[in-house]
Design a protein around this motif. Structure first.
Motif, PDB file in Angstrom:
ATOM      1  N   LEU A  43       1.467   4.096  -2.585  1.00 21.96           N
ATOM      2  CA  LEU A  43       0.970   5.496  -2.525  1.00 21.96           C
ATOM      3  C   LEU A  43       1.587   6.165  -2.558  1.00 21.96           C
ATOM      4  CD1 LEU A  43      -1.765   7.452  -1.394  1.00 21.96           C
ATOM      5  CD2 LEU A  43      -0.053   6.436   0.925  1.00 21.96           C
ATOM      6  N   GLU A  57      -6.163   5.592   1.094  1.00 17.93           N
ATOM      7  CA  GLU A  57      -4.732   4.195   1.063  1.00 17.93           C
ATOM      8  C   GLU A  57      -4.517   4.920   2.348  1.00 17.93           C
ATOM      9  OE1 GLU A  57      -3.988   1.999  -0.960  1.00 17.93           O
ATOM     10  OE2 GLU A  57      -6.065   2.861  -1.372  1.00 17.93           O
ATOM     11  N   LYS A 103      -6.189   2.658   5.315  1.00 13.17           N
ATOM     12  CA  LYS A 103      -5.519   1.017   5.199  1.00 13.17           C
ATOM     13  C   LYS A 103      -4.335   1.234   6.136  1.00 13.17           C
ATOM     14  CE  LYS A 103      -7.337   0.571   0.536  1.00 13.17           C
ATOM     15  NZ  LYS A 103      -7.387   0.442  -0.512  1.00 13.17           N
ATOM     16  N   ILE A 121       0.682  -1.140  -0.158  1.00 16.33           N
ATOM     17  CA  ILE A 121       0.240   0.007   0.016  1.00 16.33           C
ATOM     18  C   ILE A 121       1.072   1.631  -0.242  1.00 16.33           C
ATOM     19  CG2 ILE A 121      -1.559   1.075   1.155  1.00 16.33           C
ATOM     20  CD1 ILE A 121      -3.020  -1.178   2.413  1.00 16.33           C
TER      21      ILE A 121
END
Length: 126
Positions: free
Chosen positions: A21, A105, A108, A17
């Protein structure tokens, strides 16, 4: 006999992630004015890059405490990235769509990071 499976860096959800990102944030900041890049942008990219970089560094460490220390550094960079995202929004440097994507994002990551720290703490002996 079953072959032993070893954890790889890309198996770590928080790493995947945060890596994706950070590259997304880079692409956005590269389109800003020079002033915005030199003030907010440089620190924003550095904070976002530090999340996956610290996860990677922790992953490469041997001891449980050393690994977790770097995962905690990654958490600090994650929260710093929340702040830079809010500033970028307030200064009209990112669109509402970009803001919602980035925040989605980032949101998370606390769960993914806490899971990684808990797994490391419970699985490794030292």
């Amino acid at each position: 006999m079953e072959e032993k499976k070893y954890l790889k860096l890309n198996d770590i959800e928080a790493y995947r992630i945060s890596y994706k990102l950070s590259n997304h944030i880079w692409d956005i900041v590269m389109n800003w004015s020079r002033f915005a890049q030199n003030t907010l942008g440089e620190q924003y990219v550095t904070a976002a890059d530090s999340i996956s970089a610290n996860i990677a560094e922790g992953f490469g460490r041997y001891g449980k405490k050393d690994k977790i220390k770097f995962y905690r550094y990654a958490q600090g960079s994650m929260y710093e990235s929340f702040d830079w995202t809010e500033k970028a929004k307030a200064r009209n440097l990112i669109s509402k769509e970009e803001y919602h994507l980035i925040i989605g994002e980032l949101k998370k990551l606390p769960i993914a990071m806490n899971s990684l720290i808990k797994w490391t703490n419970n699985t490794l002996a030292i």
